[in-house]
Write a protein that holds these residues in place. Structure first.
Motif, short mmCIF file in Angstrom:
data_model
loop_
_atom_site.label_atom_id
_atom_site.label_comp_id
_atom_site.label_asym_id
_atom_site.label_seq_id
_atom_site.Cartn_x
_atom_site.Cartn_y
_atom_site.Cartn_z
N THR A 63 7.04 -15.65 -9.69
CA THR A 63 6.54 -14.54 -9.22
C THR A 63 5.45 -13.62 -10.30
O THR A 63 5.27 -14.64 -11.28
CB THR A 63 7.55 -13.54 -9.66
OG1 THR A 63 8.73 -13.68 -10.18
CG2 THR A 63 8.22 -14.03 -8.08
N GLY A 92 5.63 -8.14 -13.64
CA GLY A 92 7.29 -7.55 -12.91
C GLY A 92 7.01 -7.63 -10.90
O GLY A 92 8.21 -7.34 -10.71
N ARG A 93 5.67 -7.59 -10.53
CA ARG A 93 5.54 -7.28 -8.80
C ARG A 93 6.75 -8.84 -8.31
O ARG A 93 6.24 -9.92 -9.16
CB ARG A 93 4.44 -7.24 -8.66
CG ARG A 93 4.09 -5.95 -9.62
CD ARG A 93 2.59 -5.57 -8.85
NE ARG A 93 1.98 -4.98 -9.51
CZ ARG A 93 1.10 -4.34 -10.58
NH1 ARG A 93 1.43 -5.23 -11.61
NH2 ARG A 93 0.76 -2.64 -10.47
N THR A 94 7.03 -8.55 -7.10
CA THR A 94 7.67 -10.08 -7.21
C THR A 94 7.48 -10.02 -5.42
O THR A 94 8.15 -10.94 -5.02
CB THR A 94 9.61 -9.65 -6.38
OG1 THR A 94 9.70 -8.04 -5.94
CG2 THR A 94 9.46 -9.15 -8.13
N GLU A 132 7.32 -2.36 -4.77
CA GLU A 132 6.80 -4.08 -5.97
C GLU A 132 7.45 -4.35 -6.33
O GLU A 132 7.58 -5.93 -7.27
CB GLU A 132 5.58 -2.94 -6.61
CG GLU A 132 4.05 -3.03 -5.71
CD GLU A 132 2.98 -1.70 -6.75
OE1 GLU A 132 1.99 -1.55 -6.43
OE2 GLU A 132 3.91 -2.35 -8.61
N THR A 133 8.40 -3.90 -6.69
CA THR A 133 9.49 -4.87 -7.42
C THR A 133 11.18 -4.93 -6.53
O THR A 133 12.08 -5.38 -7.29
CB THR A 133 10.11 -4.04 -9.07
OG1 THR A 133 10.69 -2.74 -8.76
CG2 THR A 133 8.98 -4.10 -9.54
N ARG A 134 10.69 -5.28 -5.59
CA ARG A 134 12.18 -5.38 -4.57
C ARG A 134 12.82 -7.10 -4.55
O ARG A 134 11.39 -7.74 -5.12
CB ARG A 134 11.93 -5.07 -3.31
CG ARG A 134 11.69 -3.87 -3.02
CD ARG A 134 11.51 -3.89 -1.15
NE ARG A 134 10.21 -4.35 -1.02
CZ ARG A 134 9.67 -3.76 0.05
NH1 ARG A 134 10.38 -3.89 1.24
NH2 ARG A 134 7.95 -4.24 0.74
N TYR A 170 4.29 0.90 -11.90
CA TYR A 170 3.51 0.59 -10.68
C TYR A 170 3.61 1.29 -10.04
O TYR A 170 4.26 2.36 -10.04
CB TYR A 170 5.65 -0.69 -10.38
CG TYR A 170 5.68 -1.14 -11.03
CD1 TYR A 170 4.83 -2.94 -11.24
CD2 TYR A 170 6.81 -1.34 -11.99
CE1 TYR A 170 5.45 -3.75 -12.35
CE2 TYR A 170 6.86 -2.15 -12.67
CZ TYR A 170 6.90 -3.25 -13.00
OH TYR A 170 7.33 -4.58 -13.78
N THR A 215 8.16 1.82 -6.12
CA THR A 215 9.02 0.24 -6.46
C THR A 215 9.34 -0.76 -5.15
O THR A 215 10.14 -1.77 -5.83
CB THR A 215 11.06 1.36 -5.86
OG1 THR A 215 10.65 2.08 -4.90
CG2 THR A 215 10.84 3.12 -6.99
#
Length: 418
Positions: A305, A309-311, A9-11, A4, A7
């Protein structure tokens, strides 16, 4: 190395939404205070109250043609070339100014990665230390600078190839051995075909990020067969990066620096998840604080999503143009007029104006979805509303909910032009 860019991007989606909504009233206040154009557009708005999606949806949408009109009017009076939308004038805070067709002039500010392209470039597989062959234009339009500043922010070196001079492009690639290419897919295809014609191998070229054109699966497969993994990004000269493709190849993930909505064309009304509508974006850019800017592009939100893993929210990508203004019997009919008609009748859940017939013999039928089974006199009342709003006569067809296509079209031009 991380998969990524950062961080953010994965919040947790709730944390992202809270952060965006916390920044929103501050940006609205800044736009109203520092931008002449938004001081007028938002004159009746209390920024402190814009703390939710619902509150944002009550603000007017500013579309590209309105931006152009305000710029032209301002220039004619000797005012700001930006129509009052920029918070900075020429000088150290605006080192470059660009022009898009219209012309519409766009400022480039001094912030690192001003156009927020580094995230999209990273998702396309580029990493610090890579040499990137940038074949977007470096003159007039901002595309070349958008990509170069993003690449520099990522820690990459850029060869400013620009457009044209195909043989020289091949030579530069052969000698510099870039890790990848950024530009339109059609131009890279031309370069690769010219390289084959010249008998020049380009083995270093293994990745690419594309923009400015459609990138269908057939073209993606063509590049893959030539050893290049190509990904697309969605950006505009007004807004910078909006969304980008990932290795999952399931839609485009929204950029972390924008608040994205999908609205019914011709209106500012958000549509349900999955329904096709116009992409409307609010940026957190202090230099050019565009609030609810209508891109004119159609898309839809994808559920769930990204598998990477990007949320952040995902959109399907470009699905056509939202401006469906159509000339019927010498009169222009706008999507907003169709919405005005539909809103007069609470029982109508969706409407679509179909224009048929041959040139000079236009016929228009408003198809309306309603859960009511044959409501008394509805068709006749809607016909009166059509006449009142458009000054044209039209027929009405009442259909069941879910009957109309989910393609974002409010006006369908089905006329024969032969």
């Amino acid at each position: 190395m991380s998969d990524y860019f950062d961080t953010l991007e994965t919040r947790e989606p709730a944390a992202r939404e809270a952060a965006l909504l916390a920044a929103l009233p501050l940006q609205v206040a800044h736009a109203k205070l520092a931008s002449v154009a938004f001081a007028e557009i938002l004159k009746d708005v209390n920024p402190a109250e814009i703390i939710s999606r619902a509150a944002l949806a009550r603000l007017p949408v500013t579309r590209k043609h309105e931006l152009l009109e305000k710029q032209i009017a301002s220039r004619s009076r000797g005012g700001s070339v930006f129509g009052g939308f920029s918070t900075s004038a020429f000088g150290v805070d605006v080192p470059r100014v660009f022009a898009s067709p219209g012309p519409i002039y766009e400022p480039e500010g001094t912030a690192k990665d001003y156009w927020r392209m580094a995230r999209a470039i990273f998702a396309a597989g580029f990493r610090p230390g890579d040499l990137i062959h940038n074949s977007f234009s470096y003159h007039f339009v901002p595309a070349g600078s958008m990509m170069e500043t993003g690449a520099h922010a990522l820690g990459c070196t850029v060869f400013p190839g620009g457009t044209g001079q195909t043989e020289q492009q091949v030579q530069a690639m052969a000698e510099l051995k870039p890790a990848g290419y950024i530009g339109t897919p059609s131009f890279l295809k031309i370069i690769l075909e010219k390289a084959a014609e010249m008998g020049v191998a380009l083995p270093s070229l293994t990745k690419a990020m594309f923009g400015g054109e459609a990138f269908p699966p057939s073209l993606r497969d063509w590049f893959s067969a030539h050893g290049i993994a190509g990904y697309q990004c969605y950006a505009t000269a007004d807004l910078g990066s909006i969304a980008y493709e990932t290795s999952a190849r399931e839609g485009l993930v929204a950029d972390e620096g924008v608040l994205l909505e999908i609205v019914r064309p011709g209106t500012g009304d958000p549509v349900a998840e999955g329904e096709v509508g116009e992409v409307v974006v609010t940026t957190l850019n202090p230099t050019y604080p565009l609030i609810r800017f209508g891109t004119g592009d159609l898309s839809a939100v994808l559920p769930g999503t990204c598998p990477t893993g990007r949320t952040n929210v995902r959109i399907k990508g470009w699905m056509g143009r939202a401006d469906q203004t159509t000339k019927i019997r010498g009169m222009f009919v706008h999507p907003g007029q169709v919405d005005t008609i539909a809103k007069r009748f609470p029982e109508i859940t969706k409407a679509r104006l179909v224009v048929s017939g041959e040139m000079a013999n236009d016929q228009m039928t408003l198809k309306v979805e309603t859960a009511c089974s044959g409501p008394d006199g509805l068709a006749a009342k809607v016909m009166e509303a059509i006449r009142d709003v458009t000054k044209l006569r039209g027929q009405v067809e009442v259909v069941l909910p879910g009957s109309l296509p989910n393609d974002g079209k409010v006006i369908e031009d089905a006329r024969s032009y032969q």
